[in-house]
Design an enzyme around this catalytic site. Structure first.
Site, short mmCIF file in Angstrom:
data_model
loop_
_atom_site.label_atom_id
_atom_site.label_comp_id
_atom_site.label_asym_id
_atom_site.label_seq_id
_atom_site.Cartn_x
_atom_site.Cartn_y
_atom_site.Cartn_z
CG HIS A 1 -17.03 -26.40 -15.29
ND1 HIS A 1 -17.25 -27.54 -16.03
CD2 HIS A 1 -16.11 -25.69 -15.98
CE1 HIS A 1 -16.50 -27.50 -17.13
NE2 HIS A 1 -15.79 -26.40 -17.12
CB VAL B 1 -21.07 -28.20 -10.20
CG1 VAL B 1 -20.35 -27.47 -11.31
CG2 VAL B 1 -22.33 -28.88 -10.75
N GLY C 1 -14.14 -40.12 -17.07
CA GLY C 1 -15.56 -39.78 -17.15
C GLY C 1 -15.84 -38.43 -17.77
N1 APR Z 1 -17.34 -44.15 -15.65
C1 APR Z 1 -16.55 -43.37 -16.45
N2 APR Z 1 -17.04 -42.61 -17.46
C2 APR Z 1 -18.38 -42.66 -17.67
C3 APR Z 1 -19.26 -43.45 -16.89
C4 APR Z 1 -18.68 -44.21 -15.84
N3 APR Z 1 -19.44 -45.00 -15.05
N4 APR Z 1 -20.54 -43.28 -17.37
C5 APR Z 1 -20.44 -42.40 -18.40
N5 APR Z 1 -19.15 -42.05 -18.60
C6 APR Z 1 -18.58 -41.14 -19.59
C7 APR Z 1 -19.37 -41.00 -20.86
O1 APR Z 1 -18.97 -42.01 -21.78
C8 APR Z 1 -18.94 -39.61 -21.34
O2 APR Z 1 -17.78 -39.69 -22.15
O3 APR Z 1 -18.60 -39.86 -19.01
C9 APR Z 1 -18.57 -38.88 -20.05
C10 APR Z 1 -19.54 -37.77 -19.69
O4 APR Z 1 -19.41 -36.78 -20.67
P1 APR Z 1 -20.32 -35.48 -20.55
O5 APR Z 1 -21.72 -35.87 -20.24
O6 APR Z 1 -20.03 -34.64 -21.75
O7 APR Z 1 -19.77 -34.73 -19.23
P2 APR Z 1 -18.46 -33.84 -19.11
O8 APR Z 1 -17.38 -34.33 -20.00
O9 APR Z 1 -18.16 -33.75 -17.66
O10 APR Z 1 -18.99 -32.41 -19.63
C11 APR Z 1 -18.09 -31.32 -19.48
O11 APR Z 1 -19.86 -29.80 -20.11
O12 APR Z 1 -22.13 -29.38 -19.95
C12 APR Z 1 -20.88 -28.98 -19.51
O13 APR Z 1 -20.32 -27.91 -17.51
C13 APR Z 1 -20.75 -29.13 -18.02
O14 APR Z 1 -18.85 -29.87 -16.71
C14 APR Z 1 -19.66 -30.19 -17.84
C15 APR Z 1 -18.88 -30.09 -19.13
#
Ligand code: APR
Length: 247
Positions: free
Chosen positions: A123, A107, A191
């Site tokens: 989102h 977002v 990510g």
């Molecule tokens: N490059 C790539 N991936 C990365 C990096 C990086 N530098 N640093 C961390 N990660 C990975 C982590 O290993 C993890 O698997 O990014 C991922 C982040 O996962 P989450 O924190 O769960 O975020 P996300 O998957 O976007 O969550 C989905 O959940 O809370 C809700 O609405 C919110 O949009 C979000 C949704």
């Protein structure tokens, strides 16, 4: 810049032959811009707060000031953040591959700032606000406010234009994302922990349509075993290297 490894070349080769590519990004693509992810064990937002206390309509109804202040804090972090090498390389890919569809769960608007021209924001966008009753966007100035302003036309609270847990995703954005995923020949998940539906469902949709699935993530995820191509590295290293391999 990371030396191109075999997996980099494999993804570059897949992009070269792809006619319809979908890139699905999550919080990890903004991690290298200094924006906390949600579920990273140490500094993820959900490690420090409870999602149900902050990112739900019930939380906002219960304590609008607390929820508003949390979003104001996140907006300040995002205002200070710049697109990182991953955002910039994905925007460059977008120009190189006209059929590329970028779908994000983020977002923060950093893909747009990096130059990606069309971003499907599943989102919503934290930099926008809307009336919590009429759902109409408002450009009311919210800087420095510690509690949600009132809608000038109906008096209801103003809220961030984001999707909270338990709320439906914007129907047209979801439908466009699902259509792209169901019709692509390559989906790259970057990510994301791939834990949150319906966003994560786009991966299964693409795979069931016969698309190749690539994952860019330094950690294993729930869907890593399904990936045809795996780049176990940060997005800020992977995407510039893939772009360089494409040239
Ligand atoms: N490059 C790539 N991936 C990365 C990096 C990086 N530098 N640093 C961390 N990660 C990975 C982590 O290993 C993890 O698997 O990014 C991922 C982040 O996962 P989450 O924190 O769960 O975020 P996300 O998957 O976007 O969550 C989905 O959940 O809370 C809700 O609405 C919110 O949009 C979000 C949704």
């Amino acid at each position: 810049m990371r030396r191109a490894g075999p997996e980099i070349d494999v993804l570059a080769a897949a992009l070269r032959v792809s006619r319809r590519t979908v890139v699905l990004t999550g919080a990890g693509v903004s991690a290298e811009s200094g924006i906390p992810t949600f579920r990273d064990p140490q500094d993820g937002l959900w490690a420090r707060y409870r999602a149900e206390d902050l990112a739900t309509p019930e939380a906002f109804a219960r304590d609008p000031r607390l929820v508003w202040q949390w979003y104001q804090w996140r907006r300040e972090a995002i205002a200070a953040a710049k697109p990182n090498a991953a955002h910039l390389a994905i925007a460059a890919l977008d120009r190189l591959l006209p059929s590329l569809v970028l779908v994000t769960q983020n977002v923060d608007g950093l893909h747009q700032q990096a130059g990606s021209r069309s971003v499907l924001e599943l989102h919503g966008n934290i930099l926008r606000n809307r009336c919590s009753r009429e759902n109409r966007l408002t450009d009311i100035d919210t800087r420095g406010t510690s509690k949600p302003p009132r809608c000038p036309s109906c008096g209801a609270y103003i809220r961030p234009d984001v999707v909270w847990f338990g709320e439906p995703l914007p129907p047209q954005i979801l439908a466009a994302s699902q259509a792209a995923a169901g019709n692509c020949d390559l989906l790259i998940a970057v990510g994301t922990s791939s834990m949150v539906m319906p966003a994560a469902g786009l991966i299964a949709l693409a795979r069931s349509a016969g698309a190749r699935f690539a994952e860019v993530n330094p950690q294993e995820t729930l869907v890593s075993s399904q990936a045809d191509i795996s780049l176990r590295m940060p997005a800020g290293e992977a995407f510039p290297a893939v772009l360089a391999a494409l040239d």
